[in-house]
Motif scaffolding. Structure first.
Motif, mmCIF file in Angstrom:
data_model
loop_
_atom_site.group_PDB
_atom_site.id
_atom_site.type_symbol
_atom_site.label_atom_id
_atom_site.label_comp_id
_atom_site.label_asym_id
_atom_site.label_seq_id
_atom_site.Cartn_x
_atom_site.Cartn_y
_atom_site.Cartn_z
ATOM 1 N N LYS A 289 12.292 -3.328 -8.537
ATOM 2 C CA LYS A 289 11.762 -2.208 -9.810
ATOM 3 C C LYS A 289 10.173 -1.986 -9.259
ATOM 4 N N ALA A 290 9.522 -2.928 -8.887
ATOM 5 C CA ALA A 290 8.013 -2.846 -8.635
ATOM 6 C C ALA A 290 7.903 -1.785 -7.603
ATOM 7 N N VAL A 291 8.808 -1.978 -6.432
ATOM 8 C CA VAL A 291 8.795 -1.123 -5.217
ATOM 9 C C VAL A 291 9.202 0.449 -5.592
ATOM 10 N N ASP A 292 10.233 0.304 -6.448
ATOM 11 C CA ASP A 292 10.905 1.977 -7.002
ATOM 12 C C ASP A 292 9.588 2.488 -7.974
ATOM 13 N N ASP A 293 8.767 1.820 -8.787
ATOM 14 C CA ASP A 293 8.005 2.288 -9.388
ATOM 15 C C ASP A 293 6.503 2.579 -8.350
ATOM 16 N N ALA A 294 6.206 1.985 -7.616
ATOM 17 C CA ALA A 294 5.295 2.324 -6.446
ATOM 18 C C ALA A 294 5.542 3.480 -5.924
ATOM 19 N N VAL A 295 6.712 3.671 -5.330
ATOM 20 C CA VAL A 295 6.876 4.908 -4.666
ATOM 21 C C VAL A 295 7.059 6.079 -5.716
ATOM 22 N N GLU A 296 7.494 6.045 -6.871
ATOM 23 C CA GLU A 296 7.505 6.995 -7.814
ATOM 24 C C GLU A 296 6.010 7.500 -8.179
ATOM 25 N N PHE A 297 5.112 6.370 -8.374
ATOM 26 C CA PHE A 297 3.763 6.600 -8.543
ATOM 27 C C PHE A 297 3.084 7.429 -7.200
ATOM 28 N N ALA A 298 3.453 6.831 -6.269
ATOM 29 C CA ALA A 298 2.679 7.515 -5.075
ATOM 30 C C ALA A 298 3.089 9.089 -4.800
ATOM 31 N N ALA A 299 4.467 9.023 -5.155
ATOM 32 C CA ALA A 299 4.795 10.486 -4.961
ATOM 33 C C ALA A 299 4.156 11.594 -5.880
ATOM 34 N N LYS A 300 4.195 11.158 -7.006
ATOM 35 C CA LYS A 300 3.551 11.939 -8.245
ATOM 36 C C LYS A 300 1.890 11.842 -8.098
ATOM 37 N N SER A 301 1.491 11.075 -7.597
ATOM 38 C CA SER A 301 -0.157 11.060 -7.551
ATOM 39 C C SER A 301 -0.503 12.451 -6.566
ATOM 40 N N PRO A 302 -1.927 12.898 -7.056
ATOM 41 C CA PRO A 302 -2.571 13.914 -6.513
ATOM 42 C C PRO A 302 -3.379 13.455 -5.267
ATOM 43 N N GLU A 303 -3.309 14.655 -4.257
ATOM 44 C CA GLU A 303 -4.057 14.211 -3.187
ATOM 45 C C GLU A 303 -5.499 14.236 -3.127
ATOM 46 N N PRO A 304 -6.352 13.844 -2.491
ATOM 47 C CA PRO A 304 -7.821 14.006 -2.671
ATOM 48 C C PRO A 304 -8.438 15.377 -2.855
ATOM 49 N N GLU A 305 -9.241 15.737 -3.409
ATOM 50 C CA GLU A 305 -9.940 17.029 -3.624
ATOM 51 C C GLU A 305 -10.797 17.016 -2.179
ATOM 52 N N LEU A 306 -10.670 18.499 -1.741
ATOM 53 C CA LEU A 306 -11.578 18.837 -0.616
ATOM 54 C C LEU A 306 -12.795 18.643 -0.820
ATOM 55 N N SER A 307 -13.328 18.844 -1.901
ATOM 56 C CA SER A 307 -14.714 18.506 -2.387
ATOM 57 C C SER A 307 -15.327 17.309 -2.122
ATOM 58 N N GLU A 308 -14.253 16.077 -1.943
ATOM 59 C CA GLU A 308 -14.746 14.695 -1.656
ATOM 60 C C GLU A 308 -14.911 14.492 -0.454
ATOM 61 N N LEU A 309 -14.544 15.472 0.621
ATOM 62 C CA LEU A 309 -14.310 14.985 1.959
ATOM 63 C C LEU A 309 -15.348 14.305 2.662
ATOM 64 N N PHE A 310 -16.635 14.577 2.133
ATOM 65 C CA PHE A 310 -17.909 13.859 2.881
ATOM 66 C C PHE A 310 -18.643 12.900 1.897
ATOM 67 N N ASP A 311 -17.856 12.546 0.663
ATOM 68 C CA ASP A 311 -18.115 11.707 0.036
ATOM 69 C C ASP A 311 -18.123 10.169 0.571
ATOM 70 N N ASP A 312 -19.156 9.426 0.077
ATOM 71 C CA ASP A 312 -19.297 7.879 0.869
ATOM 72 C C ASP A 312 -19.468 7.867 2.280
ATOM 73 N N ILE A 313 -19.704 8.946 2.971
ATOM 74 C CA ILE A 313 -20.014 8.906 4.498
ATOM 75 C C ILE A 313 -21.216 8.218 4.702
ATOM 76 N N PHE A 314 -22.405 8.719 4.046
ATOM 77 C CA PHE A 314 -23.679 8.239 4.216
ATOM 78 C C PHE A 314 -24.333 7.358 2.924
ATOM 79 N N CYS A 315 -25.152 6.686 3.139
ATOM 80 C CA CYS A 315 -25.712 5.960 2.090
ATOM 81 C C CYS A 315 -26.790 6.608 1.504
ATOM 82 N N LYS A 316 -26.606 6.690 0.083
ATOM 83 C CA LYS A 316 -27.664 7.442 -0.594
ATOM 84 C C LYS A 316 -28.656 6.854 -1.355
#
Length: 323
Positions: A289-316
């Motif tokens: 069940k934990a595996v099935d729930d993990a797959v379902e959660f991953a499939a339904k989750s959104p992809e990262p926003e394009l605006s975040e592409l360069f986040d956490d690249i440089f130390c601010k």
């Protein structure tokens, strides 16, 4: 080892294997991209070592899905990371080879073979400098012991008496090369003997792995310096999804699978710890069940926003960094 702990280890081993089979299936479907290194067959080491090393920091190889879950990272977050989703443990930026979660003291998935070993030495030095009780465990494969940084790390850890547990996962193959073709002996612990105490353990026996890692962990926490533990394992799949594993004969694989760690622990639960078939089935159903729930959660989750592409690249917040 008590019954509850043995059941917990069995649960996570079953969860880990079924998680890996689900990852393999979705890689074939195209839901997972990039590299995928499966841990099928090595669950005894991956789970029991994490459960035995409760305190301190863990640095792992890039074959780390099961280790991450056993360390306490949610299966949903791990599967979402494999899918490259924003809900993943590394926010979809690391994928299979970079599962990183400081909240669980898990610094996993260094894509450079053996690259995590010097990092673990530095962390162990910091632990000693800070005077904390917790130590550090670094997990690496037999192939990593042929790198120069490995010997440098042994030397520094020994000279400085660092609280560091070196755990060698010896499955005999560095990608597709049998270890004795590139090293003069099978037992890679021989390389560490001049530097520190070394121990060998059957990596297909979860209870033996737990005891070996627990005892070694106590030793480093008590100030006895670094310890080297070598666990002999067998992975059932190729090095990665791009490796058919044809360099291993059917006879060799038959010998490996006769030592299956999950079946061995199941026998221990039934014969030694007084579990019955109903309890085993309950644990296995919970894991599925934990595996099935993990797959379902991953499939339904959104992809990262394009605006975040360069986040956490440089130390601010670093004064000495020029942006």
């Amino acid at each position: 080892m008590n019954k509850l702990l043995a059941e917990e280890i069995y649960y996570y081993m079953v969860l880990g294997r079924r998680f890996e089979y689900a990852a393999k299936e979705h890689y074939m479907k195209g839901d997972i991209s990039g590299f995928l290194h499966l841990d099928i067959g090595q669950e005894a080491l991956s789970v029991a070592a994490m459960k035995a090393f409760e305190k301190g920091d863990v640095f792992s190889t890039y074959r780390e899905h099961v280790m991450a879950i056993a360390r306490g990272i949610e299966p949903k977050a791990v599967m979402a990371e494999l899918f490259g989703k924003s809900t993943g443990v590394s926010r979809g930026r690391g994928g299979s080879m970079h599962l990183f979660d400081p909240s669980h003291f898990f610094y996993g998935g260094d894509a450079i073979v053996g690259g995590q070993i010097p990092n673990a030495v530095g962390c162990a030095y910091a632990r000693k400098y800070q005077g904390t009780e917790e130590g550090v465990m670094v997990v690496f494969g037999d192939g990593a012991t042929n790198g120069g940084a490995f010997f440098e790390s042994l030397n520094i850890a020994s000279a400085q008496k660092l609280p560091l547990l070196f755990l060698c996962e010896n499955n005999r193959y560095a990608i597709g090369t049998e270890i004795t073709r590139v090293a003069p002996f099978l037992e890679q612990a021989k390389k560490a003997k001049p530097y520190m105490p070394t121990y060998e353990v059957d990596g297909m026996d979860a209870l033996a792995v737990y005891k070996a890692v627990r005892d070694a962990g106590k030793m480093i926490q008590e100030g006895h310096g670094p310890i080297f533990v070598e666990a002999f394992t067998c992975r059932y799949e190729g090095h990665s999804m791009s490796d058919a594993g044809t360099y291993r004969s059917p006879q060799e694989m038959s010998i490996c699978k006769a030592k299956d760690p999950i079946e061995r622990l199941k026998s221990e639960l039934l014969e030694r710890f007084g579990c019955d078939d109903k309890m085993i089935s309950t644990l296995e159903a919970r894991a599925q069940k934990a595996v099935d729930d993990a797959v379902e959660f991953a499939a339904k989750s959104p992809e990262p926003e394009l605006s975040e592409l360069f986040d956490d690249i440089f130390c601010k917040r670093c004064a000495n960094v020029v942006s």
